[in-house]
Design an enzyme around this catalytic site. Structure first.
Site, PDB file in Angstrom:
ATOM      1  N   ALA A 169       0.809  -1.224   0.000  1.00 27.01           N
ATOM      2  CA  ALA A 169       0.000   0.000   0.000  1.00 27.01           C
ATOM      3  C   ALA A 169       0.841   1.271   0.000  1.00 27.01           C
ATOM      4  O   ALA A 169       0.331   2.350  -0.299  1.00 27.01           O
ATOM      5  CB  ALA A 169      -0.941  -0.006   1.203  1.00 27.01           C
ATOM      6  N   ASP A 170       2.122   1.158   0.332  1.00 25.51           N
ATOM      7  CA  ASP A 170       2.947   2.356   0.464  1.00 25.51           C
ATOM      8  C   ASP A 170       4.380   2.081   0.017  1.00 25.51           C
ATOM      9  O   ASP A 170       5.325   2.197   0.791  1.00 25.51           O
ATOM     10  CB  ASP A 170       2.910   2.838   1.936  1.00 25.51           C
ATOM     11  CG  ASP A 170       3.594   4.183   2.129  1.00 25.51           C
ATOM     12  OD1 ASP A 170       3.797   4.910   1.142  1.00 25.51           O
ATOM     13  OD2 ASP A 170       3.923   4.507   3.287  1.00 25.51           O
TER      14      ASP A 170
END
Ligand SMILES: Nc1ncnc2c1ncn2[C@@H]1O[C@H](COP(=O)(O)OP(=O)(O)O)[C@@H](O)[C@H]1O
Ligand SMILES: [Mg+2]
Length: 250
Positions: A169-170
């Site tokens: 996600a990051d």
């Protein structure tokens, strides 16, 4: 994955020697009292590095609390709505890391998670083994060049995750570690395994490119150029030969 109840919650663990972990060990106070804090990483919040004793094979661990970001942070700094153990941030990250580690992916060895409940809310922490001799890519590129082979190797590593459907996600330069000529991905909060698709894979790489540029704007000596990113993409395509519609540089 195993679990045991604690006051107001649960400890989950996957490493066998972590069975005797207790709730206090998720708190840096415990390690401070034992003079076992060996470092920290200050981002928006602090991640602690600690030294364990023989009971835990003298490993070095990373302690991280789950803090809220964005608007919700105004409402509560660290409370999340509880919807069942397996959907808590800490349990989900621990389980994903355990699976990836077992499958041989370049991720750190997960140790344990603590989930504390109060009413409809929970707070959580995770413990992960520290990768020895590791530097994240911002720290590394601040002082060292990476050659073409290394950039390609990084691209290939990311592609292996993508081919398996691992969505990070990051994905940014600080969530990639370099140690002993190998790259590791870390910080899988909100990561999931999902069907491999070019659109999220491309967005992931786009985000990584943005991150390198942002870090370079903050630190002009950062050893990064567009040519390096092209090398990364070349390595990526050896493992995941998908057609990108073009990674744009703004
Ligand atoms: N397993 C690990 N081994 C070595 N260093 C780590 C490890 N996990 C985190 N770090 C270092 O600590 C930093 C912050 O950790 P991270 O898990 O990314 O938390 P956050 O991004 O929420 O601050 C990383 O960028 C990296 O420099
Ligand atoms: Mg991070």
């Amino acid at each position: 994955m195993q679990t045991k109840p604690i006051k107001n919650g649960v400890i989950a663990w996957c490493a066998e020697h972590a069975a005797n972990i207790d709730a206090t060990m998720f708190n840096v106070d415990y390690w401070q009292a034992n003079h076992a804090v060996i470092g920290e990483s200050k981002g928006r919040y602090t991640t602690w590095f600690v030294q364990t004793d023989k009971r835990h094979h003298q490993q070095q661990w990373v302690l991280r609390h789950y803090w809220r970001g964005g608007l919700m942070a105004k409402f509560s700094r660290d409370a999340y709505l509880y919807r069942g153990l397996t959907t808590t941030r800490a349990y989900a990250e621990l389980a994903l890391l355990a699976q990836l580690h077992q499958e041989g992916f370049a991720v750190p060895n997960p140790i344990a998670a603590k989930i504390e409940r109060f009413g409809i809310w929970y707070r959580a922490d995770i413990i992960i083994e520290r990768v020895a001799n590791a530097k994240d890519l911002v720290a590394h590129l601040a002082k060292h060049l990476m050659n073409n082979t290394q950039w390609q190797q990084l691209g290939a590593t990311i592609a292996q995750f993508h081919v398996r459907g691992v969505y990070h996600a990051d994905l940014n330069a600080k969530n990639i570690l370099f140690a002993d000529n190998k790259f590791y991905l870390i910080d899988f909060d909100r990561g999931v395994i999902k069907p491999p698709q070019a659109n999220w894979q491309q967005a992931n790489l786009q985000r990584l490119l943005r991150s390198f540029k942002k870090e370079q704007a903050k630190l002009p000596q950062l050893q990064f150029s567009e040519v390096d990113f092209q090398q990364l993409l070349t390595g990526y395509h050896t493992i995941n030969p998908i057609n990108f519609t073009g990674i744009t540089t703004n």
